[in-house]
Design an enzyme around this catalytic site. Structure first.
Site, PDB file in Angstrom:
ATOM      1  N   ASP A  98      -7.952   4.046   4.138  1.00 12.37           N
ATOM      2  CA  ASP A  98      -6.800   3.333   4.676  1.00 12.37           C
ATOM      3  C   ASP A  98      -6.977   3.249   6.189  1.00 12.37           C
ATOM      4  O   ASP A  98      -7.296   4.249   6.832  1.00 12.37           O
ATOM      5  CB  ASP A  98      -5.520   4.100   4.346  1.00 12.37           C
ATOM      6  CG  ASP A  98      -4.326   3.190   4.129  1.00 12.37           C
ATOM      7  OD1 ASP A  98      -4.171   2.236   4.915  1.00 12.37           O
ATOM      8  OD2 ASP A  98      -3.549   3.438   3.199  1.00 12.37           O
ATOM      9  N   ASP A 200      -3.567  -1.444   6.714  1.00 17.11           N
ATOM     10  CA  ASP A 200      -2.117  -1.299   6.802  1.00 17.11           C
ATOM     11  C   ASP A 200      -1.512  -2.395   7.682  1.00 17.11           C
ATOM     12  O   ASP A 200      -2.007  -2.654   8.787  1.00 17.11           O
ATOM     13  CB  ASP A 200      -1.793   0.081   7.381  1.00 17.11           C
ATOM     14  CG  ASP A 200      -0.319   0.384   7.386  1.00 17.11           C
ATOM     15  OD1 ASP A 200       0.269   0.421   6.288  1.00 17.11           O
ATOM     16  OD2 ASP A 200       0.242   0.601   8.476  1.00 17.11           O
ATOM     17  N   GLU A 251      -2.640  -5.378   3.787  1.00 16.89           N
ATOM     18  CA  GLU A 251      -1.213  -5.394   3.531  1.00 16.89           C
ATOM     19  C   GLU A 251      -0.609  -6.534   4.335  1.00 16.89           C
ATOM     20  O   GLU A 251      -0.713  -6.568   5.561  1.00 16.89           O
ATOM     21  CB  GLU A 251      -0.585  -4.063   3.934  1.00 16.89           C
ATOM     22  CG  GLU A 251       0.880  -3.962   3.562  1.00 16.89           C
ATOM     23  CD  GLU A 251       1.503  -2.641   3.999  1.00 16.89           C
ATOM     24  OE1 GLU A 251       2.421  -2.171   3.319  1.00 16.89           O
ATOM     25  OE2 GLU A 251       1.081  -2.087   5.038  1.00 16.89           O
ATOM     26  N   HIS A 327       2.104   3.892  -2.641  1.00 15.76           N
ATOM     27  CA  HIS A 327       2.783   4.964  -1.894  1.00 15.76           C
ATOM     28  C   HIS A 327       4.090   4.496  -1.264  1.00 15.76           C
ATOM     29  O   HIS A 327       4.902   5.319  -0.840  1.00 15.76           O
ATOM     30  CB  HIS A 327       1.854   5.487  -0.794  1.00 15.76           C
ATOM     31  CG  HIS A 327       1.530   4.455   0.233  1.00 15.76           C
ATOM     32  ND1 HIS A 327       0.713   3.369  -0.035  1.00 15.76           N
ATOM     33  CD2 HIS A 327       1.915   4.310   1.518  1.00 15.76           C
ATOM     34  CE1 HIS A 327       0.619   2.620   1.043  1.00 15.76           C
ATOM     35  NE2 HIS A 327       1.340   3.155   1.996  1.00 15.76           N
ATOM     36  N   ASP A 328       4.302   3.179  -1.186  1.00 15.00           N
ATOM     37  CA  ASP A 328       5.530   2.624  -0.618  1.00 15.00           C
ATOM     38  C   ASP A 328       6.475   2.088  -1.695  1.00 15.00           C
ATOM     39  O   ASP A 328       7.531   1.545  -1.362  1.00 15.00           O
ATOM     40  CB  ASP A 328       5.201   1.485   0.347  1.00 15.00           C
ATOM     41  CG  ASP A 328       4.724   1.979   1.699  1.00 15.00           C
ATOM     42  OD1 ASP A 328       5.064   3.112   2.082  1.00 15.00           O
ATOM     43  OD2 ASP A 328       3.999   1.230   2.385  1.00 15.00           O
TER      44      ASP A 328
END
Length: 552
Positions: A98, A200, A251, A327-328
């Site tokens: 990430d 991200d 993302e 994870h979100d």
């Protein structure tokens, strides 16, 4: 020629802090992940994506990076990371890191230097602006975590911009030295064997440097997809992704299907895939002042429309990244399904819908055993976003009641995805011998890896079959897509076709029996490729969360 291995791959996201604790400190770590590689190999995944493991103050669970070159001691050492990569590769599993390119921690060396003065060599690594005539912020932009996107710095006597927490200042991508510093970090990790990147909020790296006010104060409407976004992504690709043959998935919070090809068209040389947020908003009231906390019943007609539009728009012009959980995102079966009476059926129904589409499926840890949202009180939650939004919407703005806010939290809080992985019935679900950093879901004695693999209704084994189909059947990667029954509020039915082979993917996304007669779509013989009920009924109905794939 790049190796597009990811087109036939299934990728598994590991949230390191909550996956497996090898040293009994209550926090998951790299050696814990390494110990579970045989489990992941058995599942059949092709790659693991690790949420951030860099040195960090952990204000936002590692998405506030202090040092990109150093593994945080809570997870282990750099050498242990290199060993994990090597072992994963030996087992045929690729490793994706990430990368947080939009912002750093305020404890990062770059920021500590930048805040010292306006003439410091790192002065322009971040976005600084003078106060307004009355000391006010430069504009009315909002933070995604609530409140203003600007924080006053006493030392420098200026405001700095942060799209997230005040401890996460945004980098200034207008500065070529910043861009080069990012390239250097990525090259470092490539040399250590990393195979790709999850990027991200990568579409936020370009800012409108005119800083126009938003239509509504303290919202984020003017803050995505800035004017130089494509330029920066292309430059990043030419400097790192293509020459080093690294897979990328970005993302992209504001992306829509119609413009996504601008990000993922191979001819444009930007990204391989993007994560859209669009389909995850089908249970959100549109244009409500309380944002994501204003919920409604999931609109499955809208879900079908959005996912189908992405299938259509990226057909031969890019590639989809497929997900329902990360994870979100809270657990999909708790959010849109039935996580009690029909936990197995709803878990496998949503999985069937997702894995039948064209694109690369992403599995989030615990999804493959049907982990659910936790039954938490407010004090049990850890997430900075939740706490910031609670303070802003409930305490300050008073636009939502505490009861309604907590009801929404129970459905969509990010912490539901971050509870420790449930391995077995032993202490702390087999995650750790010590008290975990985040409370274990109380249902771990019923829902865990060991129990699921022994069950006659094993979600793990169903996922294994889906992954095997992805590897084996070209129709999933190359076949055409056609949505059927577009306006049906409960059924998701679509057709995949390649040459003389046709598949029908069918799912009832509700806990009530629905009328559906397969003979209306198929004339002649057919066979079941996969099904989540042991014996499909011969009557023209679909049972609660019944799903199957048939070939004809």
């Amino acid at each position: 020629m790049r190796n597009n291995w990811w087109k036939k791959a299934v990728i598994y996201q590991v949230y390191p802090k909550s996956f497996c604790d090898s040293n009994a400190d209550g926090i998951g770590d790299l050696n814990g992940i390494k110990s579970k590689l045989p489990y992941l190999k058995e599942l059949g995944v092709d790659a693991i994506w690790l949420s951030p493991i860099y040195l960090s103050p952990q204000v936002d669970n590692g998405y506030d990076v202090q040092d990109y070159y150093k593994i945080d001691p809570m997870f282990g050492t750099n050498e242990e990371m290199y060993a994990l990569i090597e072992r994963a590769h030996e087992m045929g599993i690729k490793v994706i890191m990430d990368f947080v390119a939009n912002h750093t921690s305020d404890q990062a060396y770059w920021f500590q230097e930048s805040r010292k003065s306006r003439t410091n060599p790192y002065s322009d690594y971040y976005i600084w602006r003078d106060a307004g005539p009355n000391g006010e912020a430069p504009n009315n932009w909002g933070s995604n975590f609530g409140g203003s996107a600007w924080t006053w710095d006493e030392t420098r006597q200026q405001y700095y911009l942060h799209y997230y927490a005040s401890e996460q200042p945004d980098l200034n991508w207008e500065n070529p030295k910043v861009r080069q510093a990012i390239y250097d970090v990525m090259k470092f990790w490539k040399e250590k064997g990393v195979d790709g990147w999850r990027l991200d909020v990568i579409t936020s790296i370009s800012k409108d440097t005119k800083f126009p006010d938003n239509p509504q104060p303290l919202t984020t409407s003017n803050q995505q997809n800035g004017p130089r976004m494509h330029e920066f992504l292309h430059e990043l690709n030419k400097n790192v992704f293509t020459p080093y043959d690294m897979m990328t998935v970005g993302e992209a919070p504001a992306s829509k299907a119609a413009d996504a090809s601008l990000l993922v068209d191979p001819k444009r040389e930007e990204l391989d895939m993007v994560f859209t947020f669009e389909h995850m908003h089908i249970d959100r009231k549109e244009n409500d002042i309380n944002g994501r906390w204003a919920l409604q019943k999931p609109n499955f007609v809208e879900l079908k429309s959005i996912l189908s539009e992405w299938q259509k728009q990226l057909r031969d012009r890019g590639w989809n990244a497929l997900y329902f959980e990360n994870h979100d995102r809270a657990r999909v079966i708790s959010r849109w399904g039935n996580d009690t009476k029909y936990r197995y059926e709803s878990a496998t129904a949503f999985a069937t819908v997702l894995h039948g589409l064209q694109g690369t499926p992403f599995i989030y840890q615990g999804e493959e055993i049907g982990m659910t949202n936790a039954d938490y009180s407010l004090a049990d939650y850890d997430d900075i976003e939740l706490k910031g939004n609670y303070q802003f919407f409930v305490k300050e703005q008073k636009t939502i009641s505490e009861a309604d806010f907590l009801k929404a939290v129970g459905k969509i809080s990010r912490d539901h995805a971050r509870t420790p992985m449930q391995w077995n019935v032993s202490k702390n679900a087999g995650f750790s011998e010590a008290t975990p950093w985040l409370k274990v879901n109380s249902n771990y004695k019923e829902i865990n890896v060991d129990a699921d693999r022994l069950s006659t209704k094993s979600i793990f084994k169903y996922y294994q079959k889906l992954i095997q189909l992805r590897h084996r059947e070209e129709i999933l990667t190359k076949g055409s897509y056609e949505l059927l029954l577009a306006d049906h509020p409960s059924l998701f039915v679509y057709q995949r076709k390649l040459k003389d082979k046709t598949w029908l993917v069918v799912a009832n996304l509700t806990d009530t029996t629905q009328t559906f007669n397969v003979s209306e779509f198929i004339k002649g013989d057919y066979k079941f490729i996969l099904k989540n009920y042991a014996k499909p009924e011969s009557s023209p109905t679909l049972r609660p969360f019944e799903a199957y794939i048939i070939e004809y």
